[in-house]
Design an enzyme around this catalytic site. Structure first.
Site, PDB file in Angstrom:
ATOM      1  N   ASN A 140      -5.162 -10.444   1.357  1.00 40.65           N
ATOM      2  CA  ASN A 140      -5.999 -10.016   2.481  1.00 40.65           C
ATOM      3  C   ASN A 140      -7.490 -10.111   2.163  1.00 40.65           C
ATOM      4  O   ASN A 140      -7.889 -10.399   1.041  1.00 40.65           O
ATOM      5  CB  ASN A 140      -5.583  -8.636   3.005  1.00 40.65           C
ATOM      6  CG  ASN A 140      -5.836  -7.501   2.051  1.00 40.65           C
ATOM      7  OD1 ASN A 140      -6.785  -7.530   1.287  1.00 40.65           O
ATOM      8  ND2 ASN A 140      -4.985  -6.485   2.110  1.00 40.65           N
ATOM      9  N   GLY A 141      -8.295  -9.867   3.206  1.00 41.05           N
ATOM     10  CA  GLY A 141      -9.743  -9.979   3.085  1.00 41.05           C
ATOM     11  C   GLY A 141     -10.395  -8.771   2.453  1.00 41.05           C
ATOM     12  O   GLY A 141     -11.618  -8.728   2.316  1.00 41.05           O
ATOM     13  N   ASN A 201      -9.046  -2.809  10.705  1.00 42.99           N
ATOM     14  CA  ASN A 201      -8.147  -3.355   9.686  1.00 42.99           C
ATOM     15  C   ASN A 201      -7.361  -2.187   9.079  1.00 42.99           C
ATOM     16  O   ASN A 201      -7.928  -1.143   8.786  1.00 42.99           O
ATOM     17  CB  ASN A 201      -8.959  -4.064   8.603  1.00 42.99           C
ATOM     18  CG  ASN A 201     -10.038  -4.947   9.206  1.00 42.99           C
ATOM     19  OD1 ASN A 201     -10.955  -4.452   9.842  1.00 42.99           O
ATOM     20  ND2 ASN A 201      -9.924  -6.225   9.030  1.00 42.99           N
ATOM     21  N   HIS A 246      -2.016  -8.161  11.062  1.00 44.31           N
ATOM     22  CA  HIS A 246      -1.895  -6.701  11.009  1.00 44.31           C
ATOM     23  C   HIS A 246      -0.631  -6.194  11.696  1.00 44.31           C
ATOM     24  O   HIS A 246      -0.717  -5.450  12.668  1.00 44.31           O
ATOM     25  CB  HIS A 246      -3.106  -6.043  11.689  1.00 44.31           C
ATOM     26  CG  HIS A 246      -4.436  -6.390  11.074  1.00 44.31           C
ATOM     27  ND1 HIS A 246      -5.628  -6.176  11.723  1.00 44.31           N
ATOM     28  CD2 HIS A 246      -4.756  -6.912   9.872  1.00 44.31           C
ATOM     29  CE1 HIS A 246      -6.631  -6.559  10.946  1.00 44.31           C
ATOM     30  NE2 HIS A 246      -6.137  -7.027   9.820  1.00 44.31           N
ATOM     31  N   GLY A 297       3.202   0.454   6.721  1.00 46.08           N
ATOM     32  CA  GLY A 297       2.608   0.150   8.015  1.00 46.08           C
ATOM     33  C   GLY A 297       3.576   0.264   9.183  1.00 46.08           C
ATOM     34  O   GLY A 297       3.136   0.296  10.340  1.00 46.08           O
ATOM     35  N   GLY A 346       0.316  -7.120   0.554  1.00 45.62           N
ATOM     36  CA  GLY A 346      -0.787  -7.683   1.323  1.00 45.62           C
ATOM     37  C   GLY A 346      -2.114  -7.668   0.587  1.00 45.62           C
ATOM     38  O   GLY A 346      -3.009  -8.461   0.903  1.00 45.62           O
ATOM     39  N   GLU A 366     -14.180  -8.684  13.427  1.00 45.79           N
ATOM     40  CA  GLU A 366     -14.634  -9.038  12.089  1.00 45.79           C
ATOM     41  C   GLU A 366     -15.322 -10.399  12.167  1.00 45.79           C
ATOM     42  O   GLU A 366     -14.805 -11.328  12.776  1.00 45.79           O
ATOM     43  CB  GLU A 366     -13.377  -9.065  11.209  1.00 45.79           C
ATOM     44  CG  GLU A 366     -13.402  -9.921  10.009  1.00 45.79           C
ATOM     45  CD  GLU A 366     -11.988 -10.035   9.401  1.00 45.79           C
ATOM     46  OE1 GLU A 366     -11.098  -9.209   9.711  1.00 45.79           O
ATOM     47  OE2 GLU A 366     -11.781 -10.964   8.627  1.00 45.79           O
ATOM     48  N   VAL A 399      15.725  -6.399  -1.887  1.00 44.75           N
ATOM     49  CA  VAL A 399      16.744  -5.471  -1.391  1.00 44.75           C
ATOM     50  C   VAL A 399      17.366  -6.075  -0.138  1.00 44.75           C
ATOM     51  O   VAL A 399      16.657  -6.467   0.793  1.00 44.75           O
ATOM     52  CB  VAL A 399      16.120  -4.091  -1.092  1.00 44.75           C
ATOM     53  CG1 VAL A 399      17.166  -3.146  -0.512  1.00 44.75           C
ATOM     54  CG2 VAL A 399      15.500  -3.510  -2.355  1.00 44.75           C
ATOM     55  N   TYR A 450       0.809  -1.226   0.000  1.00 43.59           N
ATOM     56  CA  TYR A 450       0.000   0.000   0.000  1.00 43.59           C
ATOM     57  C   TYR A 450       0.842   1.277   0.000  1.00 43.59           C
ATOM     58  O   TYR A 450       0.687   2.147  -0.865  1.00 43.59           O
ATOM     59  CB  TYR A 450      -0.966  -0.007   1.184  1.00 43.59           C
ATOM     60  CG  TYR A 450      -2.004  -1.089   1.026  1.00 43.59           C
ATOM     61  CD1 TYR A 450      -3.169  -0.845   0.316  1.00 43.59           C
ATOM     62  CD2 TYR A 450      -1.793  -2.372   1.525  1.00 43.59           C
ATOM     63  CE1 TYR A 450      -4.112  -1.848   0.121  1.00 43.59           C
ATOM     64  CE2 TYR A 450      -2.729  -3.382   1.334  1.00 43.59           C
ATOM     65  CZ  TYR A 450      -3.874  -3.110   0.635  1.00 43.59           C
ATOM     66  OH  TYR A 450      -4.800  -4.111   0.427  1.00 43.59           O
ATOM     67  N   PHE A 506      -5.316  -1.283   6.236  1.00 39.23           N
ATOM     68  CA  PHE A 506      -4.731  -0.794   4.976  1.00 39.23           C
ATOM     69  C   PHE A 506      -5.255   0.556   4.499  1.00 39.23           C
ATOM     70  O   PHE A 506      -4.535   1.280   3.804  1.00 39.23           O
ATOM     71  CB  PHE A 506      -4.721  -1.867   3.870  1.00 39.23           C
ATOM     72  CG  PHE A 506      -6.020  -2.208   3.194  1.00 39.23           C
ATOM     73  CD1 PHE A 506      -6.763  -1.276   2.497  1.00 39.23           C
ATOM     74  CD2 PHE A 506      -6.475  -3.526   3.199  1.00 39.23           C
ATOM     75  CE1 PHE A 506      -7.936  -1.621   1.839  1.00 39.23           C
ATOM     76  CE2 PHE A 506      -7.643  -3.882   2.550  1.00 39.23           C
ATOM     77  CZ  PHE A 506      -8.373  -2.920   1.873  1.00 39.23           C
TER      78      PHE A 506
HETATM   79  P1  FDA Z   1       2.773  -4.822   2.494  1.00 38.55           P
HETATM   80  O1  FDA Z   1       3.108  -5.918   3.433  1.00 38.55           O
HETATM   81  O2  FDA Z   1       1.422  -4.810   1.878  1.00 38.55           O
HETATM   82  O3  FDA Z   1       3.803  -4.815   1.285  1.00 38.55           O
HETATM   83  C1  FDA Z   1       5.186  -4.982   1.461  1.00 38.55           C
HETATM   84  C2  FDA Z   1       5.778  -5.531   0.171  1.00 38.55           C
HETATM   85  O4  FDA Z   1       7.186  -5.413   0.202  1.00 38.55           O
HETATM   86  C3  FDA Z   1       5.470  -7.007  -0.057  1.00 38.55           C
HETATM   87  O5  FDA Z   1       5.014  -7.183  -1.379  1.00 38.55           O
HETATM   88  C4  FDA Z   1       6.829  -7.691   0.160  1.00 38.55           C
HETATM   89  O6  FDA Z   1       7.014  -8.843  -0.651  1.00 38.55           O
HETATM   90  C5  FDA Z   1       7.792  -6.597  -0.254  1.00 38.55           C
HETATM   91  N1  FDA Z   1       9.113  -6.680   0.379  1.00 38.55           N
HETATM   92  C6  FDA Z   1       9.378  -6.883   1.700  1.00 38.55           C
HETATM   93  N2  FDA Z   1      10.706  -6.828   1.921  1.00 38.55           N
HETATM   94  C7  FDA Z   1      11.297  -6.571   0.727  1.00 38.55           C
HETATM   95  C8  FDA Z   1      12.645  -6.406   0.313  1.00 38.55           C
HETATM   96  N3  FDA Z   1      13.667  -6.461   1.185  1.00 38.55           N
HETATM   97  N4  FDA Z   1      12.904  -6.186  -0.994  1.00 38.55           N
HETATM   98  C9  FDA Z   1      11.877  -6.129  -1.902  1.00 38.55           C
HETATM   99  N5  FDA Z   1      10.574  -6.274  -1.554  1.00 38.55           N
HETATM  100  C10 FDA Z   1      10.285  -6.483  -0.256  1.00 38.55           C
HETATM  101  N6  FDA Z   1      -5.871  -5.305   6.193  1.00 38.55           N
HETATM  102  C11 FDA Z   1      -7.038  -4.651   5.989  1.00 38.55           C
HETATM  103  O7  FDA Z   1      -7.072  -3.422   6.073  1.00 38.55           O
HETATM  104  N7  FDA Z   1      -8.171  -5.355   5.688  1.00 38.55           N
HETATM  105  C12 FDA Z   1      -8.192  -6.723   5.616  1.00 38.55           C
HETATM  106  O8  FDA Z   1      -9.234  -7.331   5.327  1.00 38.55           O
HETATM  107  C13 FDA Z   1      -6.969  -7.413   5.858  1.00 38.55           C
HETATM  108  N8  FDA Z   1      -6.927  -8.781   5.845  1.00 38.55           N
HETATM  109  C14 FDA Z   1      -5.709  -9.432   5.898  1.00 38.55           C
HETATM  110  C15 FDA Z   1      -5.648 -10.806   5.698  1.00 38.55           C
HETATM  111  C16 FDA Z   1      -4.414 -11.446   5.631  1.00 38.55           C
HETATM  112  C17 FDA Z   1      -4.352 -12.940   5.421  1.00 38.55           C
HETATM  113  C18 FDA Z   1      -3.218 -10.683   5.781  1.00 38.55           C
HETATM  114  C19 FDA Z   1      -1.869 -11.343   5.707  1.00 38.55           C
HETATM  115  C20 FDA Z   1      -3.288  -9.326   5.988  1.00 38.55           C
HETATM  116  C21 FDA Z   1      -4.519  -8.687   6.059  1.00 38.55           C
HETATM  117  N9  FDA Z   1      -4.609  -7.306   6.219  1.00 38.55           N
HETATM  118  C22 FDA Z   1      -5.816  -6.671   6.090  1.00 38.55           C
HETATM  119  C23 FDA Z   1      -3.399  -6.493   6.491  1.00 38.55           C
HETATM  120  C24 FDA Z   1      -2.899  -5.716   5.275  1.00 38.55           C
HETATM  121  O9  FDA Z   1      -2.755  -6.566   4.167  1.00 38.55           O
HETATM  122  C25 FDA Z   1      -1.549  -5.067   5.639  1.00 38.55           C
HETATM  123  O10 FDA Z   1      -1.760  -4.196   6.732  1.00 38.55           O
HETATM  124  C26 FDA Z   1      -0.962  -4.282   4.488  1.00 38.55           C
HETATM  125  O11 FDA Z   1      -0.754  -5.100   3.365  1.00 38.55           O
HETATM  126  C27 FDA Z   1       0.351  -3.615   4.886  1.00 38.55           C
HETATM  127  O12 FDA Z   1       0.730  -2.712   3.871  1.00 38.55           O
HETATM  128  P2  FDA Z   1       2.218  -2.202   3.722  1.00 38.55           P
HETATM  129  O13 FDA Z   1       2.236  -1.142   2.686  1.00 38.55           O
HETATM  130  O14 FDA Z   1       2.727  -1.853   5.078  1.00 38.55           O
HETATM  131  O15 FDA Z   1       3.098  -3.445   3.238  1.00 38.55           O
END
Ligand code: FDA
Length: 504
Positions: free
Chosen positions: A114-115, A480, A442, A470, A110, A356, A245, A15, A482
């Site tokens: 995610n949901g 939740n 989360h 995040g 995510g 939820e 990275v 995100y 995002f």
């Molecule tokens: P996010 O984790 O989305 O993205 C990080 C990216 O960086 C990933 O693609 C990863 O592969 C990449 N990466 C990491 N390290 C790296 C490196 N060293 N080099 C290159 N790439 C790298 N939230 C919500 O609001 N509603 C919901 O319904 C849900 N449901 C849910 C279900 C499940 C099963 C999960 C696992 C999570 C949720 N969430 C959720 C949480 C939500 O998905 C989460 O909060 C966000 O994806 C976080 O967004 P970020 O931008 O922080 O990073």
């Protein structure tokens, strides 16, 4: 190779990363996104991009020999997880000592797993968590901007009331009501019109075919369909996949050099690259971003980083639990995998909970009501760098989740009492266990806004280095997360582009 240079690099494609890349692209800044996972757009041998939830294959998991689903058992039987070949699959479970964290891997982060629940936090709680952020500006401008760009949409209430696919949610709503608890509809980025057409048999099923944590083949408006498509559309943004990275160092005369490993989908190292940039945006998520900065600080590559890097982590109070309903109160063999409703008891002063109402799409009647409770747990964890493994550990003990378990227990005890029902003890692994307190969806914090960074995500001690994801949010947001991550990224990047990027 001897090194490429790009004006801006964004690490990750979740995100915060996607927001930053789109706005940089719109400002005309050539931007390279580096993502360790795959681009999920190629059908496998079965014609689908993603594997299903009930019969997962190697596409489901990030380099595991066996799937690690959140519900590990049914009637204590190990019937849910499957042996698989290690592969660059879409869902990762990062196992720390006493806490496991689920994250998405691939273009969209995510959003792929995610949901899709797209919840704007209660303003009073947002103000409590991030008091230094102008809430009026957030609620007037950046939350609406995020909701529009994410294509958040609302379920048709008439359809919800009559659909067999949401019987499980109606049953939970009625039982919450018996205990005097209110429920709310929850917006989503899954296209509800598409889901209605699924139910009508007009289009291929995804939410109605149990797909979610291992990817949705249809219907979900994940970031690759929204922010990232728009970013690529600017013509200024490129994405390199299977590029992880590993480390960051400063370049003489300003800017940063990244050491990046390119692997194939089976984990074989293809190349190690050095990529230089002037502006560096970290959007690798709470775990990814924090690890990169901790490593940089502890190895002396970026020695002036704040001691606050690594601190202020929390699982957003996540607790999963399930109840067993009476035989005359079935929850339905057909359940949509996309949640549509939550029990809202956040204003309860003693034990705030937003729960939820989660589906348990098993394809047969289970009489289970499943919940992901978001509670207000003041406990925080700290990431520490482990030089021997060149990786980070999480200082978080199981008992730190006691306040979260107690809050969830007080809410679901009320429902059980009102309905003369009991918990399910068989779903979370080998021993009898009614609260899953050892994993979260989360992860929040690690590079907290105003502590490890300034009030706009600029990393303290360094110029032109930013955190966008995040990891900025201090461990809890009450819903939740995002939508909040997206809106905060919108706010920060607007300021940074104006003051730091186009001005330089
Ligand atoms: P996010 O984790 O989305 O993205 C990080 C990216 O960086 C990933 O693609 C990863 O592969 C990449 N990466 C990491 N390290 C790296 C490196 N060293 N080099 C290159 N790439 C790298 N939230 C919500 O609001 N509603 C919901 O319904 C849900 N449901 C849910 C279900 C499940 C099963 C999960 C696992 C999570 C949720 N969430 C959720 C949480 C939500 O998905 C989460 O909060 C966000 O994806 C976080 O967004 P970020 O931008 O922080 O990073």
């Amino acid at each position: 190779d001897g090194g490429t240079f790009v004006p801006a690099v964004v690490v990750g494609t979740g995100y915060g990363a996607a927001v930053s890349a789109l706005r940089l692209g719109e400002a005309g800044i050539p931007t390279l996104m580096l993502e360790m996972g795959q681009l999920w757009n190629q059908p496998g041998p079965d014609g689908n991009v993603f594997s299903g939830m009930l019969s997962p294959d190697k596409r489901s998991s990030w380099f595991k020999n066996r799937t690690e689903a959140p519900l590990g058992s049914f009637l204590w039987l190990d019937v849910i997880n499957k042996n698989i070949d290690p592969y660059a699959g879409v869902l990762d479970r990062v196992n720390f000592d006493q806490m496991s964290v689920y994250v998405g891997r691939g273009v969209g982060g995510g959003s792929l797993v995610n949901g899709g629940m797209a919840v704007t936090p209660k303003r009073s709680y947002f103000e409590e968590v991030l008091p230094q952020v102008d809430a009026a500006e957030m609620y007037d401008r950046y939350f609406p901007r995020a909701n529009t760009a994410l294509r958040v949409n609302h379920i048709d209430h008439g359809w919800f009331e009559e659909s067999e696919w949401y019987k499980f949610a109606r049953v939970s709503r009625e039982q919450a009501g018996k205990a005097g608890l209110g429920t709310v509809f929850v917006p989503n980025v899954y296209d509800w019109d598409y889901m209605r057409r699924e139910a009508a048999g007009e289009v291929p099923k995804s939410a109605l075919a149990t797909e979610v944590i291992y990817g949705n083949n249809h219907g979900k408006q994940s970031l690759d369909k929204t922010y990232l498509a728009a970013a690529l559309g600017t013509g200024k943004v490129t994405i390199e996949t299977m590029h992880q990275v590993k480390s960051i160092r400063q370049q003489k005369g300003g800017g940063y050099v990244l050491t990046v490993e390119q692997k194939d989908v089976n984990g074989r190292l293809l190349a190690t690259k050095e990529i230089g940039c002037r502006h560096l945006f970290l959007g690798a998520g709470s775990l990814g971003t924090t690890e990169l900065l901790l490593r940089a600080r502890e190895t002396g590559a970026l020695p002036d980083l704040s001691s606050a890097v690594g601190a202020g982590w929390g699982p957003n109070g996540n607790i999963m639990t399930a109840r067993a309903n009476h035989i005359w109160n079935p929850t339905g063999a057909h359940q949509s995998s996309i949640p549509a409703m939550g029990i809202d008891d956040w204003d309860n002063r003693d034990a705030p909970v937003f729960a939820e109402i989660a589906p348990m799409p098993a394809g047969l009647e289970t009489w289970v009501s499943l919940y992901l409770a978001i509670t207000k747990n003041p406990e925080r964890g700290t990431f520490v760098y482990d030089a021997a493994r060149d990786a980070m550990n999480l200082r978080w003990t199981r008992d730190q989740n006691t306040p979260a378990v107690n809050a969830a227990k007080s809410l679901f005890d009320r429902i059980n009492k009102a309905c003369t029902t009991i918990y399910r003890y068989d779903l979370f692994g080998g021993q009898a266990k009614n609260f899953a307190d050892d994993f979260c969806y989360h992860p929040l914090g690690g590079c907290v806004l105003g502590k490890a960074t300034d009030n706009y995500g600029r990393v303290s001690g360094y110029k032109n280095l930013y955190v966008t994801d995040g990891s900025l949010i201090p461990g809890s947001i009450g819903v939740n997360p995002f939508v909040t991550i997206t809106a905060l990224a919108e706010r920060n990047i607007e300021r940074v582009i104006k003051q730091d990027v186009t001005a330089s």
